[in-house]
Design a protein around this motif. Structure first.
Motif, PDB file in Angstrom:
ATOM      1  N   ASN A   1       0.821  -1.210   0.000  1.00 48.76           N
ATOM      2  CA  ASN A   1       0.000   0.000   0.000  1.00 48.76           C
ATOM      3  C   ASN A   1       0.855   1.261   0.000  1.00 48.76           C
ATOM      4  OD1 ASN A   1      -2.746  -0.344  -0.271  1.00 48.76           O
ATOM      5  ND2 ASN A   1      -3.104  -0.708   1.895  1.00 48.76           N
ATOM      6  N   ILE A   2       1.906   1.263   0.814  1.00 53.16           N
ATOM      7  CA  ILE A   2       2.799   2.424   0.884  1.00 53.16           C
ATOM      8  C   ILE A   2       3.441   2.677  -0.477  1.00 53.16           C
ATOM      9  CG2 ILE A   2       4.977   3.276   1.867  1.00 53.16           C
ATOM     10  CD1 ILE A   2       4.101   1.855   4.517  1.00 53.16           C
ATOM     11  N   LEU A   3       3.934   1.623  -1.112  1.00 50.15           N
ATOM     12  CA  LEU A   3       4.565   1.776  -2.422  1.00 50.15           C
ATOM     13  C   LEU A   3       3.547   2.215  -3.476  1.00 50.15           C
ATOM     14  CD1 LEU A   3       6.961  -1.296  -2.434  1.00 50.15           C
ATOM     15  CD2 LEU A   3       7.597   1.119  -2.310  1.00 50.15           C
ATOM     16  N   TYR A   4       2.364   1.625  -3.443  1.00 48.85           N
ATOM     17  CA  TYR A   4       1.326   1.979  -4.403  1.00 48.85           C
ATOM     18  C   TYR A   4       0.981   3.462  -4.311  1.00 48.85           C
ATOM     19  CZ  TYR A   4      -3.301   2.314  -6.527  1.00 48.85           C
ATOM     20  OH  TYR A   4      -4.379   2.700  -7.287  1.00 48.85           O
ATOM     21  N   TYR A   5       0.657   3.922  -3.115  1.00 43.03           N
ATOM     22  CA  TYR A   5       0.277   5.326  -2.965  1.00 43.03           C
ATOM     23  C   TYR A   5       1.453   6.269  -3.207  1.00 43.03           C
ATOM     24  CZ  TYR A   5      -4.342   3.912  -1.524  1.00 43.03           C
ATOM     25  OH  TYR A   5      -5.606   3.383  -1.517  1.00 43.03           O
ATOM     26  N   SER A   6       2.660   5.831  -2.935  1.00 37.22           N
ATOM     27  CA  SER A   6       3.850   6.637  -3.238  1.00 37.22           C
ATOM     28  C   SER A   6       4.011   6.811  -4.747  1.00 37.22           C
ATOM     29  CB  SER A   6       5.111   5.997  -2.652  1.00 37.22           C
ATOM     30  OG  SER A   6       5.049   5.978  -1.252  1.00 37.22           O
ATOM     31  N   LEU A   7       3.803   5.738  -5.502  1.00 39.95           N
ATOM     32  CA  LEU A   7       3.901   5.821  -6.964  1.00 39.95           C
ATOM     33  C   LEU A   7       2.786   6.695  -7.546  1.00 39.95           C
ATOM     34  CD1 LEU A   7       4.919   2.164  -7.876  1.00 39.95           C
ATOM     35  CD2 LEU A   7       6.281   4.240  -8.239  1.00 39.95           C
ATOM     36  N   ILE A   8       1.580   6.555  -7.028  1.00 36.08           N
ATOM     37  CA  ILE A   8       0.463   7.393  -7.477  1.00 36.08           C
ATOM     38  C   ILE A   8       0.770   8.860  -7.168  1.00 36.08           C
ATOM     39  CG2 ILE A   8      -1.963   8.021  -7.043  1.00 36.08           C
ATOM     40  CD1 ILE A   8      -1.840   5.529  -8.718  1.00 36.08           C
ATOM     41  N   LEU A   9       1.263   9.133  -5.963  1.00 32.50           N
ATOM     42  CA  LEU A   9       1.600  10.499  -5.575  1.00 32.50           C
ATOM     43  C   LEU A   9       2.725  11.058  -6.447  1.00 32.50           C
ATOM     44  CD1 LEU A   9       1.185  12.884  -3.647  1.00 32.50           C
ATOM     45  CD2 LEU A   9       2.835  11.811  -2.105  1.00 32.50           C
ATOM     46  N   LEU A  10       3.739  10.252  -6.713  1.00 30.24           N
ATOM     47  CA  LEU A  10       4.831  10.676  -7.584  1.00 30.24           C
ATOM     48  C   LEU A  10       4.298  11.052  -8.966  1.00 30.24           C
ATOM     49  CD1 LEU A  10       7.863  11.022  -8.239  1.00 30.24           C
ATOM     50  CD2 LEU A  10       7.850   8.607  -8.918  1.00 30.24           C
ATOM     51  N   GLY A  11       3.458  10.197  -9.536  1.00 34.78           N
ATOM     52  CA  GLY A  11       2.866  10.484 -10.841  1.00 34.78           C
ATOM     53  C   GLY A  11       2.047  11.762 -10.819  1.00 34.78           C
ATOM     54  N   ALA A  12       1.249  11.942  -9.772  1.00 37.59           N
ATOM     55  CA  ALA A  12       0.423  13.145  -9.657  1.00 37.59           C
ATOM     56  C   ALA A  12       1.294  14.398  -9.517  1.00 37.59           C
ATOM     57  CB  ALA A  12      -0.524  13.023  -8.465  1.00 37.59           C
ATOM     58  N   LEU A  13       2.331  14.327  -8.697  1.00 41.48           N
ATOM     59  CA  LEU A  13       3.223  15.467  -8.519  1.00 41.48           C
ATOM     60  C   LEU A  13       3.945  15.832  -9.811  1.00 41.48           C
ATOM     61  CD1 LEU A  13       4.760  14.780  -4.985  1.00 41.48           C
ATOM     62  CD2 LEU A  13       3.177  16.617  -5.631  1.00 41.48           C
ATOM     63  N   LEU A  14       4.417  14.827 -10.541  1.00 40.73           N
ATOM     64  CA  LEU A  14       5.078  15.090 -11.819  1.00 40.73           C
ATOM     65  C   LEU A  14       4.133  15.770 -12.799  1.00 40.73           C
ATOM     66  CD1 LEU A  14       7.160  11.809 -12.296  1.00 40.73           C
ATOM     67  CD2 LEU A  14       8.029  14.090 -11.716  1.00 40.73           C
ATOM     68  N   THR A  15       2.901  15.307 -12.825  1.00 41.88           N
ATOM     69  CA  THR A  15       1.904  15.898 -13.723  1.00 41.88           C
ATOM     70  C   THR A  15       1.600  17.337 -13.312  1.00 41.88           C
ATOM     71  OG1 THR A  15       0.925  13.738 -14.138  1.00 41.88           O
ATOM     72  CG2 THR A  15      -0.432  15.645 -14.654  1.00 41.88           C
ATOM     73  N   ILE A  16       1.414  17.568 -12.033  1.00 44.21           N
ATOM     74  CA  ILE A  16       1.116  18.912 -11.541  1.00 44.21           C
ATOM     75  C   ILE A  16       2.277  19.861 -11.828  1.00 44.21           C
ATOM     76  CG2 ILE A  16       0.792  20.277  -9.430  1.00 44.21           C
ATOM     77  CD1 ILE A  16      -0.873  17.822  -8.385  1.00 44.21           C
TER      78      ILE A  16
ATOM     79  N   LEU B   1       1.182   9.976 -16.564  1.00 44.90           N
ATOM     80  CA  LEU B   1      -0.194   9.565 -16.859  1.00 44.90           C
ATOM     81  C   LEU B   1      -0.288   8.069 -17.160  1.00 44.90           C
ATOM     82  CD1 LEU B   1      -1.380  12.661 -18.904  1.00 44.90           C
ATOM     83  CD2 LEU B   1      -1.936  12.083 -16.538  1.00 44.90           C
ATOM     84  N   SER B   2       0.686   7.537 -17.899  1.00 43.51           N
ATOM     85  CA  SER B   2       0.699   6.088 -18.156  1.00 43.51           C
ATOM     86  C   SER B   2       0.882   5.315 -16.849  1.00 43.51           C
ATOM     87  CB  SER B   2       1.829   5.735 -19.129  1.00 43.51           C
ATOM     88  OG  SER B   2       1.590   6.304 -20.386  1.00 43.51           O
ATOM     89  N   LEU B   3       1.755   5.813 -15.993  1.00 44.01           N
ATOM     90  CA  LEU B   3       1.994   5.190 -14.690  1.00 44.01           C
ATOM     91  C   LEU B   3       0.714   5.156 -13.862  1.00 44.01           C
ATOM     92  CD1 LEU B   3       4.209   4.240 -12.532  1.00 44.01           C
ATOM     93  CD2 LEU B   3       4.197   6.629 -11.808  1.00 44.01           C
ATOM     94  N   ILE B   4       0.044   6.301 -13.752  1.00 41.40           N
ATOM     95  CA  ILE B   4      -1.159   6.395 -12.920  1.00 41.40           C
ATOM     96  C   ILE B   4      -2.287   5.523 -13.465  1.00 41.40           C
ATOM     97  CG2 ILE B   4      -3.012   7.955 -12.182  1.00 41.40           C
ATOM     98  CD1 ILE B   4      -0.836  10.166 -11.988  1.00 41.40           C
ATOM     99  N   VAL B   5      -2.539   5.588 -14.761  1.00 42.61           N
ATOM    100  CA  VAL B   5      -3.633   4.807 -15.356  1.00 42.61           C
ATOM    101  C   VAL B   5      -3.396   3.312 -15.158  1.00 42.61           C
ATOM    102  CG1 VAL B   5      -4.696   4.140 -17.555  1.00 42.61           C
ATOM    103  CG2 VAL B   5      -4.367   6.542 -17.009  1.00 42.61           C
ATOM    104  N   TYR B   6      -2.186   2.860 -15.471  1.00 44.51           N
ATOM    105  CA  TYR B   6      -1.897   1.427 -15.363  1.00 44.51           C
ATOM    106  C   TYR B   6      -1.912   0.967 -13.908  1.00 44.51           C
ATOM    107  CZ  TYR B   6       0.275  -3.072 -16.625  1.00 44.51           C
ATOM    108  OH  TYR B   6       0.548  -4.410 -16.811  1.00 44.51           O
ATOM    109  N   LEU B   7      -1.360   1.772 -13.006  1.00 48.53           N
ATOM    110  CA  LEU B   7      -1.389   1.407 -11.585  1.00 48.53           C
ATOM    111  C   LEU B   7      -2.818   1.313 -11.065  1.00 48.53           C
ATOM    112  CD1 LEU B   7       1.448   3.501  -9.900  1.00 48.53           C
ATOM    113  CD2 LEU B   7       1.328   1.024 -10.104  1.00 48.53           C
ATOM    114  N   ALA B   8      -3.631   2.317 -11.368  1.00 49.26           N
ATOM    115  CA  ALA B   8      -4.993   2.353 -10.831  1.00 49.26           C
ATOM    116  C   ALA B   8      -5.818   1.166 -11.306  1.00 49.26           C
ATOM    117  CB  ALA B   8      -5.669   3.666 -11.212  1.00 49.26           C
ATOM    118  N   ILE B   9      -5.801   0.921 -12.595  1.00 50.15           N
ATOM    119  CA  ILE B   9      -6.603  -0.185 -13.128  1.00 50.15           C
ATOM    120  C   ILE B   9      -5.956  -1.526 -12.778  1.00 50.15           C
ATOM    121  CG2 ILE B   9      -7.519  -1.260 -15.227  1.00 50.15           C
ATOM    122  CD1 ILE B   9      -7.565   1.603 -16.455  1.00 50.15           C
ATOM    123  N   GLY B  10      -4.669  -1.638 -13.004  1.00 52.12           N
ATOM    124  CA  GLY B  10      -3.974  -2.909 -12.770  1.00 52.12           C
ATOM    125  C   GLY B  10      -4.014  -3.355 -11.319  1.00 52.12           C
TER     126      GLY B  10
END
Length: 136
Positions: A14-29, A56-65
């Motif tokens: 969970n920590i790694l998942y949310y860290s990757l999502i946050l990283l993707g969101a921060l990069l996009t922002i 965006l590819s990271l976030i989409v694939y992580l969320a669905i996958g």
């Protein structure tokens, strides 16, 4: 809509998942902010101009996958989703000039984001989940 999960992620997963999502969101922002302020850059100008495809590819694939993984969907389908995202990146960045300025480097960044997400999904599917039925 009720989603039935067969697996529960371990705490580190969970920590790694949310860290990757946050990283993707921060990069996009950061990338979007840099459109208004040229002094804000992600690492360097070259990376800055392509980083949104990676994130965006990271976030989409992580969320669905990850959702599919928790539902117990076969990993072959999760991997197939990654392949589809890679193909979509390549098609959008090469032959769909009417929608987007063709840029193969953008496609490469999208592929990198998808590969990062695939690595996380693969490792978490193998080592980072607990079976809900076994743990109660």
């Amino acid at each position: 809509m009720n989603i039935n999960y067969k697996f529960k992620p371990k705490k580190i997963t969970n920590i790694l998942y949310y860290s990757l999502i946050l990283l993707g969101a921060l990069l996009t922002i950061i990338r979007w902010i840099s459109a208004f302020n040229s002094h804000i850059v992600v690492i360097n100008e070259e990376i800055n101009s392509h980083i949104s495809n990676l994130s965006l590819s990271l976030i989409v694939y992580l969320a669905i996958g990850f959702t599919w993984t928790l539902q117990g969907i076969k990993f072959k389908r999760v991997a197939l989703l990654g392949i589809i995202i890679i193909i979509a990146n390549i098609i959008c960045e090469t032959v769909m000039g009417f929608m987007n300025t063709p840029d193969i480097v953008d496609a490469v960044y999208g592929v990198i984001g998808t590969v990062i997400a695939f690595c996380f999904l693969s490792v978490s599917q193998k080592y980072g989940l607990n079976d809900i039925q076994k743990t109660g």
